[in-house]
Scaffold this active site. Structure first.
Site, mmCIF file in Angstrom:
data_model
loop_
_atom_site.group_PDB
_atom_site.id
_atom_site.type_symbol
_atom_site.label_atom_id
_atom_site.label_comp_id
_atom_site.label_asym_id
_atom_site.label_seq_id
_atom_site.Cartn_x
_atom_site.Cartn_y
_atom_site.Cartn_z
ATOM 1 N N ASP A 106 -31.368 12.573 42.774
ATOM 2 C CA ASP A 106 -30.038 12.706 43.464
ATOM 3 C C ASP A 106 -30.526 12.675 44.977
ATOM 4 O O ASP A 106 -30.462 11.590 45.426
ATOM 5 C CB ASP A 106 -29.741 14.405 43.063
ATOM 6 C CG ASP A 106 -28.615 14.948 43.675
ATOM 7 O OD1 ASP A 106 -28.291 14.752 44.843
ATOM 8 O OD2 ASP A 106 -27.856 15.602 43.019
ATOM 9 N N LYS A 134 -27.976 8.509 42.068
ATOM 10 C CA LYS A 134 -26.785 8.813 43.071
ATOM 11 C C LYS A 134 -27.206 8.232 44.378
ATOM 12 O O LYS A 134 -27.686 8.730 45.281
ATOM 13 C CB LYS A 134 -26.855 10.429 43.224
ATOM 14 C CG LYS A 134 -26.060 10.959 41.923
ATOM 15 C CD LYS A 134 -25.943 12.735 42.043
ATOM 16 C CE LYS A 134 -25.345 13.398 40.902
ATOM 17 N NZ LYS A 134 -25.433 14.789 41.111
ATOM 18 N N ILE A 156 -22.936 15.877 37.147
ATOM 19 C CA ILE A 156 -23.168 15.238 35.701
ATOM 20 C C ILE A 156 -23.419 16.058 34.564
ATOM 21 O O ILE A 156 -24.733 16.994 34.959
ATOM 22 C CB ILE A 156 -23.994 14.163 36.124
ATOM 23 C CG1 ILE A 156 -23.511 13.079 37.046
ATOM 24 C CG2 ILE A 156 -23.997 13.164 34.843
ATOM 25 C CD1 ILE A 156 -22.392 12.389 37.069
HETATM 26 P P1 IMP Z 1 -33.143 16.021 43.438
HETATM 27 O O1 IMP Z 1 -34.541 16.670 43.807
HETATM 28 O O2 IMP Z 1 -32.100 16.239 44.518
HETATM 29 O O3 IMP Z 1 -33.564 14.474 43.368
HETATM 30 O O4 IMP Z 1 -32.520 16.395 42.111
HETATM 31 C C1 IMP Z 1 -33.187 16.026 40.888
HETATM 32 C C2 IMP Z 1 -33.164 17.056 39.927
HETATM 33 O O5 IMP Z 1 -31.718 17.817 40.250
HETATM 34 C C3 IMP Z 1 -32.856 16.362 38.516
HETATM 35 O O6 IMP Z 1 -33.979 15.983 38.184
HETATM 36 C C4 IMP Z 1 -31.905 17.348 38.179
HETATM 37 O O7 IMP Z 1 -32.613 18.395 37.159
HETATM 38 C C5 IMP Z 1 -31.190 17.948 38.974
HETATM 39 N N1 IMP Z 1 -29.735 17.429 38.979
HETATM 40 C C6 IMP Z 1 -29.437 16.827 40.121
HETATM 41 N N2 IMP Z 1 -28.138 16.309 40.125
HETATM 42 C C7 IMP Z 1 -27.555 16.877 38.822
HETATM 43 C C8 IMP Z 1 -26.439 16.627 38.238
HETATM 44 O O8 IMP Z 1 -25.274 16.081 38.482
HETATM 45 N N3 IMP Z 1 -26.406 17.254 36.923
HETATM 46 C C9 IMP Z 1 -27.515 18.107 36.316
HETATM 47 N N4 IMP Z 1 -28.525 18.125 37.208
HETATM 48 C C10 IMP Z 1 -28.724 17.431 38.248
#
Ligand code: IMP
Ligand code: MG
Length: 180
Positions: A106, A134, A156
């Site tokens: 994300d 994303k 999601i």
């Molecule tokens: P980041 O650190 O912002 O890249 O987010 C990564 C983590 O957030 C992922 O490993 C997921 O556990 C959680 N996450 C991010 N987006 C979503 C989503 O749309 N649905 C469910 N979990 C998410």
């Protein structure tokens, strides 16, 4: 349009299972070609990546190993107040080609944390394979080597991803119907 309810929210299908499997097969093909002879060590990030890891590994035909890690939160003394530390790694990572298996990238904060902490063990190289990316949310410079599917910047669930603990078991990928 089929809607499902998870906790208090309604979700609709975004990616059906056949399309998910096609994306995973494409990633597996690339890895088989690009990492042949390197005996990569796949590192699955629990909990979310377990289904992706399982389906991907069945399509990997080169010699490889798999291990599992988790990111554990604890309240540290940094300004953000929260530090995440990587637990469960018992394989020798030094001089190995590592492929991190994630459910979703994300903002990229999580993957950045993992890459930083793994780098300490001096692997030969670190590749990233994620079920979902994303692109509109990703803010980091670390290249995402393999992404099975790109999704919009919405919430999601399914295929390993949860909403407050539920939904990981869904065979398809769902998106929030009407963001509230
Ligand atoms: P980041 O650190 O912002 O890249 O987010 C990564 C983590 O957030 C992922 O490993 C997921 O556990 C959680 N996450 C991010 N987006 C979503 C989503 O749309 N649905 C469910 N979990 C998410
Ligand atoms: Mg996760």
């Amino acid at each position: 349009m089929k809607e499902i309810q998870v906790h208090d929210k309604k979700f609709r299908i975004l990616v059906p299972s056949e399309k998910i499997q096609a994306g995973i097969a494409e990633v597996a093909g690339k890895i088989n070609r690009e990492l042949a002879g390197q005996k990569p060590l796949f590192i699955c990030v629990l909990n979310g990546a377990f289904i992706f890891a399982s389906d991907l590994l069945k399509k990997i035909s080169i010699d490889c190993e798999i291990s599992f890690i988790k990111l554990a939160s604890y309240h540290g003394t940094t300004s953000s107040g929260e530090v995440k530390t990587l637990i469960g790694l018992d394989e020798n990572v030094k001089n190995r080609t590592i492929v991190i298996l994630e459910d979703i990238v994300d903002t990229g904060l999580t993957i950045e944390t993992i890459v930083k902490q793994l780098s300490v063990y001096e692997p030969k190289g670190i590749k990233i394979a994620t079920l979902l990316l994303k692109p509109d949310a990703y803010k980091k410079d670390i290249p995402i080597d393999y992404a099975a599917l790109k999704v919009p910047n919405d919430f999601i669930v399914g295929f390993g991803l949860d909403y407050d603990g539920l939904g990981r078991n869904l065979e398809d990928i769902y998106v929030l119907s009407s963001p509230s």
